[in-house]
Design a protein around this motif. Structure first.
Motif, PDB file in Angstrom:
ATOM      1  N   LYS A  49      23.512 -45.162 -31.297  1.00 35.30           N
ATOM      2  CA  LYS A  49      22.366 -44.954 -32.166  1.00 35.30           C
ATOM      3  C   LYS A  49      21.205 -45.773 -31.608  1.00 35.30           C
ATOM      4  O   LYS A  49      20.825 -46.797 -32.171  1.00 35.30           O
ATOM      5  N   PRO A  50      20.628 -45.348 -30.494  1.00 35.89           N
ATOM      6  CA  PRO A  50      19.585 -46.144 -29.839  1.00 35.89           C
ATOM      7  C   PRO A  50      18.343 -46.330 -30.694  1.00 35.89           C
ATOM      8  O   PRO A  50      17.544 -47.236 -30.431  1.00 35.89           O
ATOM      9  N   GLU A  51      18.186 -45.500 -31.744  1.00 40.10           N
ATOM     10  CA  GLU A  51      17.029 -45.683 -32.616  1.00 40.10           C
ATOM     11  C   GLU A  51      17.085 -47.008 -33.365  1.00 40.10           C
ATOM     12  O   GLU A  51      16.077 -47.460 -33.918  1.00 40.10           O
ATOM     13  N   LEU A  52      18.239 -47.674 -33.375  1.00 35.59           N
ATOM     14  CA  LEU A  52      18.366 -48.982 -34.031  1.00 35.59           C
ATOM     15  C   LEU A  52      17.775 -50.110 -33.195  1.00 35.59           C
ATOM     16  O   LEU A  52      17.574 -51.208 -33.711  1.00 35.59           O
ATOM     17  N   LEU A  53      17.491 -49.843 -31.928  1.00 32.99           N
ATOM     18  CA  LEU A  53      17.103 -50.903 -30.994  1.00 32.99           C
ATOM     19  C   LEU A  53      15.591 -51.032 -30.896  1.00 32.99           C
ATOM     20  O   LEU A  53      14.864 -50.049 -30.806  1.00 32.99           O
ATOM     21  N   ILE A  54      15.137 -52.276 -30.907  1.00 31.87           N
ATOM     22  CA  ILE A  54      13.723 -52.604 -30.726  1.00 31.87           C
ATOM     23  C   ILE A  54      13.589 -53.385 -29.430  1.00 31.87           C
ATOM     24  O   ILE A  54      14.271 -54.401 -29.240  1.00 31.87           O
ATOM     25  N   PHE A 213      25.126 -55.985 -30.632  1.00 32.03           N
ATOM     26  CA  PHE A 213      25.600 -55.097 -29.578  1.00 32.03           C
ATOM     27  C   PHE A 213      25.719 -55.893 -28.275  1.00 32.03           C
ATOM     28  O   PHE A 213      24.758 -56.026 -27.512  1.00 32.03           O
ATOM     29  N   ALA A 214      26.912 -56.432 -28.051  1.00 27.30           N
ATOM     30  CA  ALA A 214      27.114 -57.323 -26.914  1.00 27.30           C
ATOM     31  C   ALA A 214      26.805 -56.646 -25.587  1.00 27.30           C
ATOM     32  O   ALA A 214      26.286 -57.283 -24.665  1.00 27.30           O
ATOM     33  N   GLY A 215      27.109 -55.340 -25.500  1.00 24.21           N
ATOM     34  CA  GLY A 215      26.870 -54.632 -24.256  1.00 24.21           C
ATOM     35  C   GLY A 215      25.408 -54.544 -23.873  1.00 24.21           C
ATOM     36  O   GLY A 215      25.084 -54.267 -22.715  1.00 24.21           O
ATOM     37  N   ILE A 216      24.528 -54.802 -24.825  1.00 33.54           N
ATOM     38  CA  ILE A 216      23.085 -54.736 -24.578  1.00 33.54           C
ATOM     39  C   ILE A 216      22.444 -56.120 -24.703  1.00 33.54           C
ATOM     40  O   ILE A 216      21.726 -56.572 -23.806  1.00 33.54           O
ATOM     41  N   GLN A 217      22.709 -56.812 -25.804  1.00 38.20           N
ATOM     42  CA  GLN A 217      21.930 -58.012 -26.128  1.00 38.20           C
ATOM     43  C   GLN A 217      22.341 -59.261 -25.354  1.00 38.20           C
ATOM     44  O   GLN A 217      21.584 -60.230 -25.348  1.00 38.20           O
ATOM     45  N   VAL A 223      16.103 -57.881 -27.041  1.00 38.51           N
ATOM     46  CA  VAL A 223      16.238 -56.647 -27.818  1.00 38.51           C
ATOM     47  C   VAL A 223      16.654 -56.986 -29.245  1.00 38.51           C
ATOM     48  O   VAL A 223      17.673 -57.652 -29.472  1.00 38.51           O
ATOM     49  N   ALA A 224      15.859 -56.534 -30.202  1.00 35.24           N
ATOM     50  CA  ALA A 224      16.146 -56.736 -31.622  1.00 35.24           C
ATOM     51  C   ALA A 224      16.692 -55.438 -32.209  1.00 35.24           C
ATOM     52  O   ALA A 224      16.858 -54.432 -31.506  1.00 35.24           O
ATOM     53  N   VAL A 225      17.003 -55.466 -33.494  1.00 35.29           N
ATOM     54  CA  VAL A 225      17.492 -54.275 -34.178  1.00 35.29           C
ATOM     55  C   VAL A 225      16.617 -54.009 -35.405  1.00 35.29           C
ATOM     56  O   VAL A 225      15.977 -54.919 -35.942  1.00 35.29           O
ATOM     57  N   THR A 226      16.621 -52.770 -35.839  1.00 32.82           N
ATOM     58  CA  THR A 226      15.717 -52.379 -36.921  1.00 32.82           C
ATOM     59  C   THR A 226      16.047 -53.071 -38.235  1.00 32.82           C
ATOM     60  O   THR A 226      15.192 -53.159 -39.112  1.00 32.82           O
ATOM     61  N   TYR A 227      17.280 -53.543 -38.398  1.00 30.49           N
ATOM     62  CA  TYR A 227      17.595 -54.241 -39.631  1.00 30.49           C
ATOM     63  C   TYR A 227      17.408 -55.744 -39.537  1.00 30.49           C
ATOM     64  O   TYR A 227      17.867 -56.493 -40.399  1.00 30.49           O
ATOM     65  N   ASP A 228      16.733 -56.229 -38.500  1.00 28.78           N
ATOM     66  CA  ASP A 228      16.208 -57.596 -38.498  1.00 28.78           C
ATOM     67  C   ASP A 228      14.957 -57.620 -39.373  1.00 28.78           C
ATOM     68  O   ASP A 228      14.017 -56.854 -39.133  1.00 28.78           O
ATOM     69  N   SER A 229      14.920 -58.489 -40.369  1.00 32.23           N
ATOM     70  CA  SER A 229      13.741 -58.534 -41.236  1.00 32.23           C
ATOM     71  C   SER A 229      12.522 -59.048 -40.496  1.00 32.23           C
ATOM     72  O   SER A 229      11.397 -58.669 -40.790  1.00 32.23           O
ATOM     73  N   ASP A 230      12.719 -59.910 -39.504  1.00 33.75           N
ATOM     74  CA  ASP A 230      11.649 -60.425 -38.655  1.00 33.75           C
ATOM     75  C   ASP A 230      12.178 -60.400 -37.224  1.00 33.75           C
ATOM     76  O   ASP A 230      12.800 -61.363 -36.768  1.00 33.75           O
ATOM     77  N   ARG A 238      18.271 -66.206 -31.640  1.00 39.97           N
ATOM     78  CA  ARG A 238      19.369 -65.877 -30.726  1.00 39.97           C
ATOM     79  C   ARG A 238      19.266 -66.703 -29.446  1.00 39.97           C
ATOM     80  O   ARG A 238      20.252 -67.324 -29.017  1.00 39.97           O
ATOM     81  N   LYS A 239      18.092 -66.721 -28.833  1.00 42.11           N
ATOM     82  CA  LYS A 239      17.929 -67.452 -27.573  1.00 42.11           C
ATOM     83  C   LYS A 239      18.148 -68.953 -27.773  1.00 42.11           C
ATOM     84  O   LYS A 239      18.828 -69.606 -26.967  1.00 42.11           O
ATOM     85  N   ARG A 240      17.602 -69.498 -28.840  1.00 38.49           N
ATOM     86  CA  ARG A 240      17.719 -70.943 -29.089  1.00 38.49           C
ATOM     87  C   ARG A 240      19.177 -71.356 -29.297  1.00 38.49           C
ATOM     88  O   ARG A 240      19.657 -72.334 -28.695  1.00 38.49           O
ATOM     89  N   ILE A 241      19.888 -70.611 -30.120  1.00 35.02           N
ATOM     90  CA  ILE A 241      21.261 -70.996 -30.457  1.00 35.02           C
ATOM     91  C   ILE A 241      22.222 -70.634 -29.322  1.00 35.02           C
ATOM     92  O   ILE A 241      23.164 -71.386 -29.037  1.00 35.02           O
ATOM     93  N   PHE A 242      21.986 -69.524 -28.645  1.00 38.08           N
ATOM     94  CA  PHE A 242      22.803 -69.192 -27.486  1.00 38.08           C
ATOM     95  C   PHE A 242      22.638 -70.243 -26.385  1.00 38.08           C
ATOM     96  O   PHE A 242      23.610 -70.620 -25.728  1.00 38.08           O
ATOM     97  N   ASP A 243      21.404 -70.694 -26.167  1.00 43.15           N
ATOM     98  CA  ASP A 243      21.168 -71.742 -25.169  1.00 43.15           C
ATOM     99  C   ASP A 243      21.969 -72.994 -25.517  1.00 43.15           C
ATOM    100  O   ASP A 243      22.605 -73.614 -24.652  1.00 43.15           O
TER     101      ASP A 243
END
Length: 278
Positions: A49-54, A213-217, A223-230, A238-243
């Protein structure tokens, strides 16, 4: 309106996908026992469902390999001393099978002393109530970020009623149980929270919905998703905590990483890798 919105979302979710097999995996570490529990293990060949991806171009979305957006819905039980902590409750209802996965791990719903919620989305709170509308984990306290409760007050009231320990709210950087500290991961929802668990020599970071989506993100963390409020804030979190997890070598547990979703992150340039724990 919020109650109606949540009910509609739960109904839509219940219609999507097929019920996977009951699954659990146990990790015994000094100071804690961790149980990864499958609520829904999605078909890896599920339609994208690529429409979910920003953050991807139309051409990039069109070129995505089949199945790359398949993911799981995982919950985690962490046993530390007398505490039996459940992190999120999955979809519940006819679709989710968390309670059966718990039974496979040797737990009954009555064993849970605290249900700790990362955020109020249906695939994380749908299992809070049983089929009769009562608390699915009746001996537990329900623990949720104050910010999330203020964003979804009607949902908080609806779910809290049957929990013997009541609704307990917290601030970020506050201990929510012995050895468990809440960390700000806002962006996916206003009160989205990850939890850092310190068992002494072993540490674990509950990632919540920092990744869908681990295969992408992992390769494209922007890449964000449409159900992220911000979406911008979600990417930054994601970047801060993954780092932090990659640099510190902290073991992570992701609600939407492929089951069992427990392992370690690494970083190369702007990209991340994930290796499952043994």
């Amino acid at each position: 309106m919020q109650r109606l919105f949540l009910l509609v979302m739960v109904a839509v979710a219940a219609l999507a996908g097929a019920l996977g097999a009951v699954e659990m995996k146990h990790y015994a570490w000094d100071g804690m026992d961790v149980y990864a529990l499958a609520d829904v293990d999605r078909d890896p060949n599920a339609a994208n469902k690529p429409e979910l991806l920003i953050g991807l171009t139309d051409a990039e979305k069109a070129a995505l390999p089949a199945g790359i957006m398949a993911n799981s819905v995982n919950c985690f039980v962490v046993k530390m001393g007398k505490d039996v902590l459940l992190f999120d409750t999955g979809y519940g209802g006819a679709r989710g099978h968390l309670v059966r996965s718990m039974a496979e791990a040797g737990f009954k719903p009555e064993d849970i002393t605290a249900v700790i919620i990362t955020h109020f989305h249906p695939d994380h709170i749908g299992g809070l109530l049983n089929s009769e509308g009562g608390a699915a984990f009746p001996n537990a306290r329900l623990v949720v970020s104050r910010v999330e409760v203020e964003a979804f007050p009607q949902a908080a009231m609806e779910f809290a009623g049957g929990y013997s320990g009541g609704l307990v709210t917290f601030e970020w950087d506050q201990a929510v149980s012995d050895g468990v500290t809440a960390r700000n991961a806002s962006g996916h929802t206003p009160g989205h929270t990850v939890f850092e668990i310190d068992g002494g020599s072993a540490k674990l970071l509950i990632l919540a919905d920092l990744i869908h989506f681990a295969g992408i993100q992992l390769q494209r963390p922007e890449v964000a998703v449409t159900y992220d409020s911000d979406p911008s804030a979600a990417v930054a979190a994601r970047k801060r905590i993954f780092d932090y997890a990659a640099e510190s070598g902290t073991t992570v547990a992701g609600m939407h990483l492929p089951f069992p979703g427990v392992g370690k992150l690494s970083k190369a340039g702007s990209r991340y890798g994930f290796a499952g724990a043994e």
